[in-house]
Design an enzyme around this catalytic site. Structure first.
Site, PDB file in Angstrom:
ATOM      1  N   GLY A 172      -1.004   1.011  -5.001  1.00 55.60           N
ATOM      2  CA  GLY A 172      -2.331   0.527  -4.622  1.00 55.60           C
ATOM      3  C   GLY A 172      -3.398   1.196  -5.429  1.00 55.60           C
ATOM      4  O   GLY A 172      -3.432   2.416  -5.526  1.00 55.60           O
ATOM      5  N   ASN A 216       1.130   0.525   5.779  1.00 60.46           N
ATOM      6  CA  ASN A 216       1.703  -0.209   4.659  1.00 60.46           C
ATOM      7  C   ASN A 216       2.482  -1.372   5.258  1.00 60.46           C
ATOM      8  O   ASN A 216       3.367  -1.149   6.090  1.00 60.46           O
ATOM      9  CB  ASN A 216       2.630   0.689   3.834  1.00 60.46           C
ATOM     10  N   GLY A 217       2.125  -2.575   4.830  1.00 57.47           N
ATOM     11  CA  GLY A 217       2.785  -3.760   5.362  1.00 57.47           C
ATOM     12  C   GLY A 217       1.755  -4.819   5.673  1.00 57.47           C
ATOM     13  O   GLY A 217       0.622  -4.761   5.186  1.00 57.47           O
ATOM     14  N   CYS A 258       0.855  -1.177   0.000  1.00 59.75           N
ATOM     15  CA  CYS A 258       0.000   0.000   0.000  1.00 59.75           C
ATOM     16  C   CYS A 258       0.893   1.228   0.000  1.00 59.75           C
ATOM     17  O   CYS A 258       2.105   1.130   0.080  1.00 59.75           O
ATOM     18  CB  CYS A 258      -0.857   0.015   1.255  1.00 59.75           C
ATOM     19  N   TYR A 270      10.419  -4.656  -8.078  1.00 60.25           N
ATOM     20  CA  TYR A 270       9.131  -4.416  -8.725  1.00 60.25           C
ATOM     21  C   TYR A 270       8.337  -3.208  -8.233  1.00 60.25           C
ATOM     22  O   TYR A 270       7.824  -2.430  -9.037  1.00 60.25           O
ATOM     23  CB  TYR A 270       8.250  -5.676  -8.589  1.00 60.25           C
TER      24      TYR A 270
HETATM   25  P1  AMP Z   1       2.862 -13.662 -13.316  1.00 56.71           P
HETATM   26  O1  AMP Z   1       2.032 -13.717 -14.528  1.00 56.71           O
HETATM   27  O2  AMP Z   1       2.077 -14.082 -12.111  1.00 56.71           O
HETATM   28  O3  AMP Z   1       4.164 -14.382 -13.425  1.00 56.71           O
HETATM   29  O4  AMP Z   1       3.154 -12.141 -13.032  1.00 56.71           O
HETATM   30  C1  AMP Z   1       4.386 -11.575 -13.281  1.00 56.71           C
HETATM   31  C2  AMP Z   1       4.193 -10.123 -13.575  1.00 56.71           C
HETATM   32  O5  AMP Z   1       3.554  -9.488 -12.477  1.00 56.71           O
HETATM   33  C3  AMP Z   1       5.493  -9.404 -13.814  1.00 56.71           C
HETATM   34  O6  AMP Z   1       5.335  -8.717 -15.025  1.00 56.71           O
HETATM   35  C4  AMP Z   1       5.648  -8.426 -12.678  1.00 56.71           C
HETATM   36  O7  AMP Z   1       5.962  -7.147 -13.190  1.00 56.71           O
HETATM   37  C5  AMP Z   1       4.299  -8.374 -12.041  1.00 56.71           C
HETATM   38  N1  AMP Z   1       4.350  -8.490 -10.569  1.00 56.71           N
HETATM   39  C6  AMP Z   1       5.279  -9.026  -9.779  1.00 56.71           C
HETATM   40  N2  AMP Z   1       4.926  -8.944  -8.484  1.00 56.71           N
HETATM   41  C7  AMP Z   1       3.737  -8.336  -8.464  1.00 56.71           C
HETATM   42  C8  AMP Z   1       2.840  -7.944  -7.431  1.00 56.71           C
HETATM   43  N3  AMP Z   1       3.109  -8.189  -6.164  1.00 56.71           N
HETATM   44  N4  AMP Z   1       1.695  -7.332  -7.782  1.00 56.71           N
HETATM   45  C9  AMP Z   1       1.415  -7.102  -9.068  1.00 56.71           C
HETATM   46  N5  AMP Z   1       2.203  -7.442 -10.083  1.00 56.71           N
HETATM   47  C10 AMP Z   1       3.354  -8.055  -9.799  1.00 56.71           C
END
Ligand code: AMP
Length: 505
Positions: free
Chosen positions: A51, A151-152, A24, A292
């Site tokens: 968020g 946040n957390g 968040c 990320y």
């Molecule tokens: P996936 O299809 O589940 O392997 O999603 C990977 C993609 O999600 C990558 O392009 C990352 O940029 C993105 N990503 C990684 N961690 C998160 C997260 N916690 N929330 C949203 N997107 C994420």
């Protein structure tokens, strides 16, 4: 924050979204010369990437407190009229991000609780307003209310539950954030001042928390002893601004001062700013903030997020140089890494995938087929760049593998001769319990498949992850400064009963 109600947990299992954890954004302002609600609005805007599910602002003017919050993006929840109606010289604000299982306005923050000795023992808020509803509340002059933004995530809330139950507060419907605000308010009802109440409750809060807590006349910031989630302080026109990320400062003209330290309690009121180290710090920022979460124009631990991501690419070029015609990033996060890689190897860099910037959150759509469709509507390949080429495609991470699989398919359909999938982080093998939205471990592709099996599943010509050592080296900081739990399964803060959800390889 997470929802711990039993109903919620059922829902999570049903939609297989894993735990309700979230990254968040928190934002706070103190300043008699400042238009605090408007600044919060712009601060939340700059932090929208942390968020997109709900948003809220609370202000206080020394006597009363006002809050408005609702489901959706900052721009959907607030308009000029609402912002203009806020009164006060203190504000706390929040953007919330969570899995679909936790999408409810009752989880929207700031969360209010009655802190005065005379008043209510439970929150003002209706725990079940309908979805998409917004809530506007204000407290009376004697309420002594407090407002909290978090946040957390607290993986275990046993101690907080015990503390509240001992005071006859029913915790059944409470999230971790709700428990924290109610516990602090409970101490205040016992006659303790806000900073002392926070100190009393601090040992009961087991997990990751960067918190801002506002009373009618003060703003308090506090971080867990590891500082898993970021929190920074800035100056503005004789006042103070606190935000999850430094990228929120320049849009409002605030000047970065310093990071709030892990285990630090900082109080701002009419007497100015004072700070206290309330526990021995053990700094461990979540390295996934670099990978990320954070915006590239933020600074974490004094390092530019953009530069670190670029270094991830340069490092991967050393570890795995591919003979290719073009390097393309999966926008947005992987752009800097792809640039670093392409430059290091002298390969052409192109934006070969276009992102529809108005689509959000494919990652957390609960049903797999919807998620797959989501990837298509979010990303489109540019055939002219890809057709007939040996393509290196960069992403920041692979979580479930859904996105990467779709991307590889799209690139071959667009005529790529080869698709080398490069990832600017090591395999994510372990779930997060500190506020990242990750699925259950069984849904993490790297937890169940080898790199060779993943390559096959993705259908890529080759697949390579950045090495763990390479990732650390690229940050320019020592390994012991970081929480690396999603890569290593080493959880620096006790995850309590959640430990049984983790299988170590
Ligand atoms: P996936 O299809 O589940 O392997 O999603 C990977 C993609 O999600 C990558 O392009 C990352 O940029 C993105 N990503 C990684 N961690 C998160 C997260 N916690 N929330 C949203 N997107 C994420």
């Amino acid at each position: 924050m997470k929802d711990t109600s039993p109903r919620q947990n059922e829902m999570e299992t049903e939609v297989t979204t894993g735990q309700v954890g979230e990254k968040c954004a928190v934002f706070g302002v103190y300043g008699t010369e400042l238009e605090v609600a408007r600044l919060s609005f712009f601060g939340l805007f700059a932090l929208q990437h942390r968020g997109q599910e709900s948003s809220g602002i609370a202000t206080a003017n020394g006597e009363t407190m006002m809050v408005h919050k609702g489901m959706g993006l900052v721009s959907q929840v607030f308009n000029d009229e609402l912002i203009s109606n806020f009164k006060g010289h203190i504000a706390v604000a929040h953007n919330r991000y969570s899995t679909a299982g936790g999408s409810k306005v009752k989880h929207a923050q700031p969360m209010l609780a009655a802190g005065a000795s005379s008043l209510k023992t439970v929150s003002y808020e209706d725990p079940h307003p309908s979805l998409n509803d917004s809530v506007s509340l204000s407290s009376g002059p004697d309420d002594g209310a407090i407002a909290l933004v978090h946040n957390g995530n607290l993986p275990t809330t046993v101690a907080l539950e015990g503390f509240l139950k001992a005071r006859n507060v029913d915790t059944a419907e409470f999230s971790d954030s709700r428990m924290m605000v109610e516990a602090i308010a409970a101490r205040m009802r016992e006659g303790v001042e806000l900073p002392a109440a926070i100190k009393d409750v601090y040992p009961l809060m087991t997990g990751a928390f960067s918190l801002l807590i506002m009373s009618r006349d003060s703003l308090v910031a506090v971080r867990d002893h590891c500082g898993i989630r970021p929190l920074s302080l800035a100056k503005l026109n004789g006042g103070w601004v606190i935000a999850s990320e430094t990228c929120a400062f320049s849009p409002i003209g605030a000047e970065y001062e310093r990071d709030i330290a892990p285990g630090e309690l900082l109080v701002i009121d009419k007497d100015g700013l004072r700070s206290e180290q309330i526990v021995v710090p053990d700094p461990k920022l979540d390295i996934f903030e670099f990978v990320y979460f954070a915006r590239p124009d933020s600074q974490l631990l004094g390092k530019s997020v953009y530069e670190v991501r670029r270094n991830f690419g340069v490092q991967l070029a050393k570890e795995y140089p591919v003979e290719a015609d073009v390097v393309i990033p999966v926008p947005e996060t992987a752009i800097a890494s792809a640039i670093g890689y392409a430059e290091a190897l002298g390969i052409r860099f192109e934006m070969g995938l276009t992102k529809n910037r108005y689509i959000h959150r494919t990652f957390i759509t609960p049903e797999q087929h919807v998620r797959e469709q989501g990837v298509k509507s979010k990303l489109t390949p540019i055939k002219e760049i890809i057709s007939g080429k040996r393509v290196v495609v960069f992403d920041d991470s692979i979580v479930r593998g859904t996105t990467s699989r779709q991307i590889v398919k799209m690139l071959f359909e667009a005529g790529a001769k080869e698709v080398h999938f490069l990832v600017a982080s090591p395999p994510v093998k372990y779930p997060d319990f500190y506020g990242i939205d990750t699925p259950q471990q069984k849904n993490l592709i790297a937890a169940t498949k080898s790199v060779a099996e993943m390559r096959e599943y993705l259908g890529a010509t080759s697949l390579r992850f950045l090495s763990y050592e390479g990732m650390i080296a690229a940050t320019g900081l020592p390994e012991n400064q970081f929480c690396t739990s999603c890569f290593t399964g080493v959880y620096p803060i006790d995850i309590g009963e959640r430990a049984k959800e983790v299988v170590h390889s």
